[in-house]
Design a protein around this motif. Structure first.
Motif, PDB file in Angstrom:
ATOM      1  N   ARG A 155      10.835  -9.646   9.146  1.00  0.00           N
ATOM      2  CA  ARG A 155       9.746 -10.507   9.613  1.00  0.00           C
ATOM      3  C   ARG A 155       8.445  -9.706   9.639  1.00  0.00           C
ATOM      4  NH1 ARG A 155      14.348 -11.391  12.477  1.00  0.00           N
ATOM      5  NH2 ARG A 155      14.982 -13.560  12.905  1.00  0.00           N
ATOM      6  N   SER A 202       9.402 -14.849   7.538  1.00  0.00           N
ATOM      7  CA  SER A 202      10.480 -14.821   8.534  1.00  0.00           C
ATOM      8  C   SER A 202      11.571 -15.802   8.131  1.00  0.00           C
ATOM      9  CB  SER A 202       9.955 -15.177   9.929  1.00  0.00           C
ATOM     10  OG  SER A 202       9.952 -16.573  10.137  1.00  0.00           O
ATOM     11  N   ALA A 220      12.691 -18.076   9.805  1.00  0.00           N
ATOM     12  CA  ALA A 220      12.452 -19.375  10.433  1.00  0.00           C
ATOM     13  C   ALA A 220      11.665 -20.329   9.541  1.00  0.00           C
ATOM     14  CB  ALA A 220      11.705 -19.180  11.751  1.00  0.00           C
ATOM     15  N   HIS A 234       4.003 -19.878   5.326  1.00  0.00           N
ATOM     16  CA  HIS A 234       5.170 -19.303   5.995  1.00  0.00           C
ATOM     17  C   HIS A 234       6.349 -19.413   5.039  1.00  0.00           C
ATOM     18  CE1 HIS A 234       8.060 -19.448   9.731  1.00  0.00           C
ATOM     19  NE2 HIS A 234       8.073 -18.271   9.134  1.00  0.00           N
ATOM     20  N   ARG A 282      10.362 -17.647   3.723  1.00  0.00           N
ATOM     21  CA  ARG A 282      11.515 -16.821   4.066  1.00  0.00           C
ATOM     22  C   ARG A 282      11.453 -15.491   3.305  1.00  0.00           C
ATOM     23  NH1 ARG A 282      16.807 -20.803   4.714  1.00  0.00           N
ATOM     24  NH2 ARG A 282      15.914 -22.046   6.433  1.00  0.00           N
ATOM     25  N   ALA A 300       6.929 -13.973  17.481  1.00  0.00           N
ATOM     26  CA  ALA A 300       7.869 -15.083  17.639  1.00  0.00           C
ATOM     27  C   ALA A 300       7.739 -15.704  19.021  1.00  0.00           C
ATOM     28  CB  ALA A 300       9.299 -14.599  17.419  1.00  0.00           C
ATOM     29  N   GLY A 356      10.548 -19.149  16.749  1.00  0.00           N
ATOM     30  CA  GLY A 356       9.674 -19.710  15.728  1.00  0.00           C
ATOM     31  C   GLY A 356       8.243 -19.222  15.846  1.00  0.00           C
TER      32      GLY A 356
END
Length: 298
Positions: free
Chosen positions: A88, A104, A106, A124, A126, A171, A176
């Motif tokens: 992350r 991340s 999430a 955002h 993965r 986070a 999240g």
């Protein structure tokens, strides 16, 4: 970045003179942002705009414990390829606002990195989608661009060395993306708070006064339903915001409440470049009334 690449009206002396005359008696919040853009040329404003330099300012004002952990500060975006990064992390340009690649597990499974030419993107993804070559291309595009449009607009960003900063992923208690709390600080006093939630899906936005009374206004996105409850660390965050804004007539201080700690986001002298939407429009004057602009910045 050379101002010669900027649209002519954002570097025209004639346009600048006209804007100075038009904003000489500002009343609304947006007009006062434009007033500040044209007149406040202190080094402090450049420090606020610089995502790297502002870390020293924050550490001196409120303590380095509120800073997100910096993993790297790069002059050459190609250095991203060789970095040993955790699962992350966040990649941002130092000389702009609102641009970041957040990595991340999430993230939505179908989220992908955009093409580099998309510019000042906020995405955002993965870890499996964070292709290093694509990250380098995006970062190269960032460092080759002037944020803020030029000397007649958000000029401070043009004086920030274009670099790439990599920071820890922040986070929420649930793992999240945390809610973004934005504190409007006028002459060292917090008057209003904006809460943005669901940045990457189902975004909501709510405004409150400093006592956490909900304001019947909108800046675009819908209100949260139910309305957000008062943050447990609200007083602590207001204290941090007011200390960070103590040396200037106005700054918006962005913070995150992670449950076990409060973390600094950024300092913004020019929200929305002076084009913040207010619905109803009367709140533009309500916000502006709290801001006493100096006749001359020193």
């Amino acid at each position: 970045m050379q101002y010669g690449e900027v649209r002519w009206r954002e570097r025209s002396r004639l346009v600048r003179t006209w804007r100075l005359l038009r904003t000489r008696r500002p009343r609304s919040f947006t007009d006062k942002v434009r007033y500040k853009m044209l007149r406040d040329h202190r080094d402090l404003v450049v420090t606020f705009a610089d995502k790297a330099a502002v870390r020293r300012y924050v550490a001196a004002a409120v303590g380095e414990e509120v800073l997100p952990r910096a993993l790297a500060l790069l002059d050459d975006p190609a250095e991203l390829r060789a970095l040993d990064l955790p699962e992350r992390y966040v990649v941002k340009p130092t000389h702009g606002s609102g641009a970041a690649i957040v990595v991340s597990p999430a993230a939505a499974p179908d989220s992908v990195l955009p093409a580099a030419e998309h510019g000042w993107v906020y995405r955002h993804v993965r870890p499996s989608a964070a292709d290093r070559d694509r990250l380098v291309a995006i970062a190269r595009h960032w460092v080759g661009q002037l944020y803020g449009q030029g000397p007649n607009r958000e000029w401070a960003y043009g004086l920030v060395p274009p670099r790439i900063i990599v920071e820890e992923f922040l986070a929420s208690p649930g793992g999240g993306i945390p809610d973004d709390l934005k504190f409007f600080v006028f002459n060292g006093v917090c008057r209003f708070i904006q809460l943005d939630a669901g940045r990457f899906g189902g975004r909501t936005q709510d405004f409150f006064d400093a006592e956490w009374r909900h304001l019947p206004m909108s800046g675009g996105p819908a209100w949260a339903d139910p309305l957000p409850s008062r943050p447990a660390r609200l007083e602590e965050m207001i204290g941090i915001a007011e200390r960070l804004g103590a040396e200037t007539d106005f700054v918006r201080v962005d913070l995150y409440d992670l449950g076990d700690r409060v973390v600094f986001g950024e300092l913004t002298s020019y929200p929305a470049g002076g084009d913040s939407p207010f619905e109803p429009a009367s709140f533009n004057l309500v916000f502006g009334k709290q801001w006493t602009v100096p006749r001359r910045y020193r």
